[in-house]
Motif scaffolding. Structure first.
Motif, short mmCIF file in Angstrom:
data_model
loop_
_atom_site.label_atom_id
_atom_site.label_comp_id
_atom_site.label_asym_id
_atom_site.label_seq_id
_atom_site.Cartn_x
_atom_site.Cartn_y
_atom_site.Cartn_z
N LEU A 4 -6.46 2.85 -0.70
CA LEU A 4 -5.30 2.17 -0.14
C LEU A 4 -4.90 2.74 1.22
N VAL A 5 -5.09 4.03 1.42
CA VAL A 5 -4.83 4.64 2.74
C VAL A 5 -5.77 4.04 3.78
N TYR A 27 0.84 -1.21 0.00
CA TYR A 27 0.00 0.00 0.00
C TYR A 27 0.86 1.25 0.00
N LEU A 28 1.89 1.26 0.86
CA LEU A 28 2.75 2.45 0.95
C LEU A 28 3.50 2.71 -0.35
N ILE A 29 4.00 1.66 -0.96
CA ILE A 29 4.73 1.82 -2.23
C ILE A 29 3.77 2.32 -3.32
N ALA A 30 2.60 1.71 -3.40
CA ALA A 30 1.62 2.12 -4.42
C ALA A 30 1.15 3.55 -4.18
N ILE A 31 0.85 3.89 -2.95
CA ILE A 31 0.39 5.25 -2.63
C ILE A 31 1.47 6.27 -3.00
N ALA A 32 2.71 5.97 -2.68
CA ALA A 32 3.81 6.89 -3.02
C ALA A 32 3.89 7.10 -4.53
#
Length: 117
Positions: free
Chosen positions: A109-110, A49-54
């Motif tokens: 995703l967040v 999620y963090l990678i995709a959100i970034a």
């Protein structure tokens, strides 16, 4: 909620199959659809999620400030309707739609990240 996101994002991926940049947008939407599909069944991947959100947010910033992007849509084109036709013939409409799509994906995703941690 994740079932709805999964179905919606898979549908968005499907309608992007005929675009010239389908490789990018189908991938973007399917990553989100798959992540939401797993989350719907209780399996979470916070690091994904963090990678995709970034990535999605960085791409959204690029679309916002690019030539004929979201900022131009707001200032130069006075927020012309972005829902007038599904076939976007104006670059600023296409980029604005893509920008908002990235924001929606990121929000989903967040939410999953918050639930997972």
């Amino acid at each position: 909620m994740n079932i709805l996101f999964c179905i919606a994002f898979a549908g968005f991926a499907y309608v992007n199959l005929n675009d010239k940049d389908s490789w990018l947008w189908v991938t973007i939407y399917m990553v989100a659809a798959i992540a939401c599909g797993f989350a719907a069944f209780g399996t979470y991947f916070p690091m994904i999620y963090l990678i995709a959100i970034a990535f999605y947010m960085a791409f959204a910033v690029v679309l916002f400030f690019s030539k004929e992007g979201v900022l131009d849509w707001i200032t130069k084109y006075k927020q012309e309707s972005i829902v007038q036709s599904m076939q976007a013939t104006k670059p600023y409409i296409e980029k604005t739609r893509e920008f908002f799509g990235l924001l929606i994906i990121s929000a989903a995703l967040v939410i999953n990240y918050i639930v997972a941690t």
